[in-house]
Write an enzyme that holds these catalytic residues in place. Structure first.
Site, PDB file in Angstrom:
ATOM      1  N   GLU A 250       2.979 -14.374 -13.825  1.00 29.63           N
ATOM      2  CA  GLU A 250       2.675 -13.081 -13.204  1.00 29.63           C
ATOM      3  C   GLU A 250       1.856 -12.171 -14.111  1.00 29.63           C
ATOM      4  OE1 GLU A 250       6.154 -11.754 -10.148  1.00 29.63           O
ATOM      5  OE2 GLU A 250       6.747 -11.890 -12.250  1.00 29.63           O
TER       6      GLU A 250
ATOM      7  N   ASN B 223      -0.560   1.034   6.230  1.00 25.92           N
ATOM      8  CA  ASN B 223       0.106  -0.031   5.470  1.00 25.92           C
ATOM      9  C   ASN B 223       0.501  -1.135   6.441  1.00 25.92           C
ATOM     10  OD1 ASN B 223      -0.021   1.683   3.303  1.00 25.92           O
ATOM     11  ND2 ASN B 223       2.181   2.031   3.158  1.00 25.92           N
ATOM     12  N   GLY B 224       0.378  -2.376   6.013  1.00 29.27           N
ATOM     13  CA  GLY B 224       0.796  -3.493   6.855  1.00 29.27           C
ATOM     14  C   GLY B 224      -0.378  -4.302   7.355  1.00 29.27           C
TER      15      GLY B 224
ATOM     16  N   CYS C  69       0.828  -1.194   0.000  1.00 28.00           N
ATOM     17  CA  CYS C  69       0.000   0.000   0.000  1.00 28.00           C
ATOM     18  C   CYS C  69       0.869   1.254   0.000  1.00 28.00           C
ATOM     19  CB  CYS C  69      -0.908   0.009   1.228  1.00 28.00           C
ATOM     20  SG  CYS C  69      -1.807  -1.527   1.495  1.00 28.00           S
TER      21      CYS C  69
ATOM     22  N   ARG D 186       3.411   0.293  -6.938  1.00 29.46           N
ATOM     23  CA  ARG D 186       3.414  -0.687  -5.850  1.00 29.46           C
ATOM     24  C   ARG D 186       2.287  -1.719  -6.004  1.00 29.46           C
ATOM     25  NH1 ARG D 186       4.934   1.507  -0.389  1.00 29.46           N
ATOM     26  NH2 ARG D 186       6.647   2.946  -0.729  1.00 29.46           N
TER      27      ARG D 186
ATOM     28  N   GLU E  10      12.518 -18.602 -13.327  1.00 26.52           N
ATOM     29  CA  GLU E  10      12.186 -17.183 -13.449  1.00 26.52           C
ATOM     30  C   GLU E  10      11.324 -16.927 -14.678  1.00 26.52           C
ATOM     31  OE1 GLU E  10      12.119 -12.948 -13.214  1.00 26.52           O
ATOM     32  OE2 GLU E  10      12.104 -14.616 -11.804  1.00 26.52           O
TER      33      GLU E  10
ATOM     34  N   LYS F  26       7.622 -15.231 -14.558  1.00 28.05           N
ATOM     35  CA  LYS F  26       7.247 -14.036 -15.314  1.00 28.05           C
ATOM     36  C   LYS F  26       5.976 -14.283 -16.128  1.00 28.05           C
ATOM     37  CE  LYS F  26       9.932 -11.010 -14.013  1.00 28.05           C
ATOM     38  NZ  LYS F  26       9.706 -11.682 -12.725  1.00 28.05           N
TER      39      LYS F  26
ATOM     40  N   HIS G 280      11.177 -37.771 -14.577  1.00 25.56           N
ATOM     41  CA  HIS G 280      10.768 -38.223 -13.253  1.00 25.56           C
ATOM     42  C   HIS G 280       9.353 -37.757 -12.911  1.00 25.56           C
ATOM     43  CE1 HIS G 280      14.686 -39.876 -12.350  1.00 25.56           C
ATOM     44  NE2 HIS G 280      15.251 -38.751 -12.779  1.00 25.56           N
TER      45      HIS G 280
ATOM     46  N   TRP H 167      -3.822  -2.285  -1.063  1.00 23.62           N
ATOM     47  CA  TRP H 167      -3.792  -3.639  -1.614  1.00 23.62           C
ATOM     48  C   TRP H 167      -4.437  -4.542  -0.576  1.00 23.62           C
ATOM     49  CZ3 TRP H 167       0.170  -7.891  -0.990  1.00 23.62           C
ATOM     50  CH2 TRP H 167      -0.074  -8.931  -1.896  1.00 23.62           C
TER      51      TRP H 167
ATOM     52  N   LYS I 239       4.015  -4.512  -5.821  1.00 18.50           N
ATOM     53  CA  LYS I 239       5.432  -4.388  -6.154  1.00 18.50           C
ATOM     54  C   LYS I 239       6.316  -4.836  -5.004  1.00 18.50           C
ATOM     55  CE  LYS I 239       8.987  -3.345  -8.583  1.00 18.50           C
ATOM     56  NZ  LYS I 239       9.357  -4.259  -9.669  1.00 18.50           N
TER      57      LYS I 239
END
Length: 607
Positions: free
Chosen positions: A486, A98-99, A2, A27, A479, A483, A502, A74, A602
């Site tokens: 996301e 925030n938090g 946030c 963010r 990665e 991506k 396997h 958020w 973010k």
């Protein structure tokens, strides 16, 4: 993560609050709001969704007032609705937060037992009730905040506005960043320097547990014991101009194309090309005495740490443990005396990683951090600060921060190897030479942007995509899959190529694209063997390799992408480019929100 901004000003605050919120859009958020004091009333405007929705509300219902607070949220507790959006107003108190308040349920129950009614599902609203309750009992704002803060468990950055004290905002932080800014006849607070960039460059970072009383002409700061303290005022490096996309369609694409420049800038601070040496910032310990390194990170930074594990063990011959930050403390790892704990984070505020850092510190470990924000909490708590120089990264999906992390970690691996006597001066010279070649090689990889864009519609049709790599290309496979997930919302997985047989090979059919990362070299033939197993079962392969590798194994692939031939040390930096571009163009083909993908933030400052 946030965002918060507060202004104790002399002119209408709403336009400037909105400007600050737009600087914090990178963010990630799902609702927003602001509150000012108007004629001894707290007036509030809120909206779910993007800031444009809040702007429309302000057009129809303008908000005067020179003192105010604003927030992008958020969702953690409660859905992203107008009712759950900040600021929360209770009586004569407005709060943005925030938090996470971990003990909000018993606090809420206590307030309800005292006859208070809650209007939202959030944990944040309880702070407004607690402060309002103290005010009604006769406390002034400072006393009320001082009484409430010790009752809050968890992580928070707070900005509190008081109806009956119209020239005052109180801010506080514990486990989430908060900054105060100094102006002329007015003062500010924000969740980072970028939020305040258009208002002032004179800022101070609050320490853990600090709270601040912000008025027109003064900022008073108190520590967690409520004792007055001074915090250093610094000149912010954040640009007063809002970061623009330029000629690029999205921030993410701009940041992908910035990588040769920022990786070069980052390497420039760690390499001494004339002396052909690696040089790290000053530190008060020696790598010679470090018996083991523990690398801890989350998400993309974790994959950078995985590459670092290959490098550190190969070059320095030092054992390396690698942990996901959110699991690190809870498995109570055995940390060897004298060990080095290395933490990697773009923001330097990631809650899981910061908590892991403090756990390692309590266990007697030396602390090194790789961060993009040198004034962040992690940076300030490190024994060895290793900054990247990526600049602000606006796209939620990390790109240039990742490759800059790799650049720093490669330099670190060489330095540890040299100090431990596992690398000769001639070998160090060779490492420096190859690292200085990385920006040009990355630029050559970017030249294939149009080829990758042409390939993207074929991949965009898939429901599942697999990425394969061996050795240090395995973290790049992970990665690449991350991506794609996301920003395109396609299910993707990265595998060590030898693991396909396997179990995962059961997933292969002609509807599953397989992205194979296979630069020519010692592991090439084994990777190609695994690729051929996939092709024999109808898998549609996209081979990413150099000219030699494509000549040997490109036949039968759905597509090939030719990368420059590079030394294995810098291959992860170069091969990051095509997997980033592929994810980007697939997301564009699908029409998703590339820069602000759903459900993501973010910087994650809650556990």
């Amino acid at each position: 993560m946030c965002g918060i901004i507060g202004i104790v000003g002399r002119e209408d605050a709403a336009p400037r609050l909105m400007d600050g919120l737009r600087r914090l859009e990178y963010r990630g958020y799902d609702s927003a709001g602001l509150c000012t004091i108007v004629d001894s009333r707290l007036e509030r405007r809120r909206a779910e969704g993007k800031l444009d929705n809040l702007a429309k509300v302000l057009e129809s219902e303008p908000l005067p007032g020179a003192v105010g607070i604003a927030h992008t949220r958020w969702a953690t507790h409660g859905a992203p609705t107008v009712g759950n959006a900040h600021p929360h107003v209770v009586g004569g108190v407005a709060v943005v937060h925030n938090g996470i308040i971990e003990n909000f349920k018993p606090l809420r129950e206590e307030m309800q037992a005292r006859g208070r009614s809650f209007a939202s599902q959030t944990d944040s609203e309880v702070v407004a009730h607690l402060v309002a309750d103290r005010l009604e009992a006769g406390d002034d704002p400072e006393a009320a905040v001082a009484a409430v803060l010790p009752r809050l468990h968890g992580a928070f950055a707070l900005a509190i506005l008081f109806r009956d004290h119209p020239g005052l905002i109180v801010g506080a932080r514990l486990g989430a960043p908060l900054t105060v800014g100094y102006g002329e006849g007015e003062n500010y607070l924000g969740s980072d320097a970028l939020a305040l960039a258009a208002l002032t460059r004179r800022i101070a970072y609050l320490d853990e547990g600090d709270w601040a009383v912000v008025t027109h002409d003064k900022i008073r700061i108190f520590d967690r014991e409520n004792q007055p303290v001074e915090r250093d005022t610094v000149e912010s490096g954040a640009s007063a101009a809002r970061i623009e996309k330029g000629n690029y369609r999205h921030y993410m694409l701009k940041e992908i194309f910035e990588q040769p420049l920022v990786v070069g800038d980052t390497l420039g601070s760690y390499l001494r090309p004339l002396e052909q040496k690696v040089a790290l910032p000053d530190m008060d310990f020696s790598f010679m005495a470090v018996p083991r390194i523990t690398v801890v990170a989350c998400g993309t930074s974790y994959y950078a740490g995985m590459v670092a594990k290959y490098w550190l063990e190969r070059f320095a011959r030092v054992p390396v443990d690698l942990d996901v930050a959110s699991e690190f403390r809870y498995r109570d790892p055995v940390l060897e005396p004298g060990g080095l704990a290395l933490f990697i984070s773009q923001s330097g505020e990631t809650a899981d990683t910061l908590a892991a850092l403090r756990h390692a510190r309590a266990q007697g470990q030396r602390i090194a951090v790789v961060v993009n924000v040198p004034t962040s909490s992690m940076a300030r708590e490190a024994d060895l600060l290793l900054p990247t120089h990526a600049g602000p990264e606006i796209g939620v999906a990390s790109t240039k921060a990742f490759t800059c992390q790799l650049a720093v970690l490669a330099a670190l691996a060489a330095k540890v190897a040299r100090d431990k006597g596992r690398m000769t001066a001639e070998e160090e010279h060779e490492i420096v030479r190859h690292l200085t070649e990385a920006p040009a090689a990355m630029n050559a990889a970017l030249a294939h942007d149009e080829d990758i864009a042409a390939l993207a519609p074929l991949v965009a049709q898939a429901r599942d995509v697999l990425y394969l790599g061996r050795g240090q290309d395995y973290p790049l496979a992970l990665e690449g899959a991350l991506k794609l997930k996301e920003i395109s919302y396609i299910h993707a997985e990265g595998y060590a190529a030898g693991e396909m047989k396997h179990g995962p090979i059961a997933l292969i059919d002609d509807a599953v694209p397989i992205i194979v990362l296979a630069p020519s070299g010692p592991l090439f033939e084994k990777t190609v063997s695994n690729m051929q197993e996939v092709q024999a079962r109808g898998g549609k392969v996209v081979l990413i390799s150099d000219a030699e590798g494509i000549a040997q194994a490109g036949e039968g692939a759905m597509a090939t992408l030719e990368m420059p031939a590079v030394h294995p040390l810098i291959a992860p930096l170069v091969y990051a480019v095509p997997v980033q571009l592929l994810a980007y163009h697939v997301a564009v083909a699908k029409g998703t929100d590339v820069d602000q993908p759903r459900n993501l933030a973010k910087s994650v400052t809650v556990e």
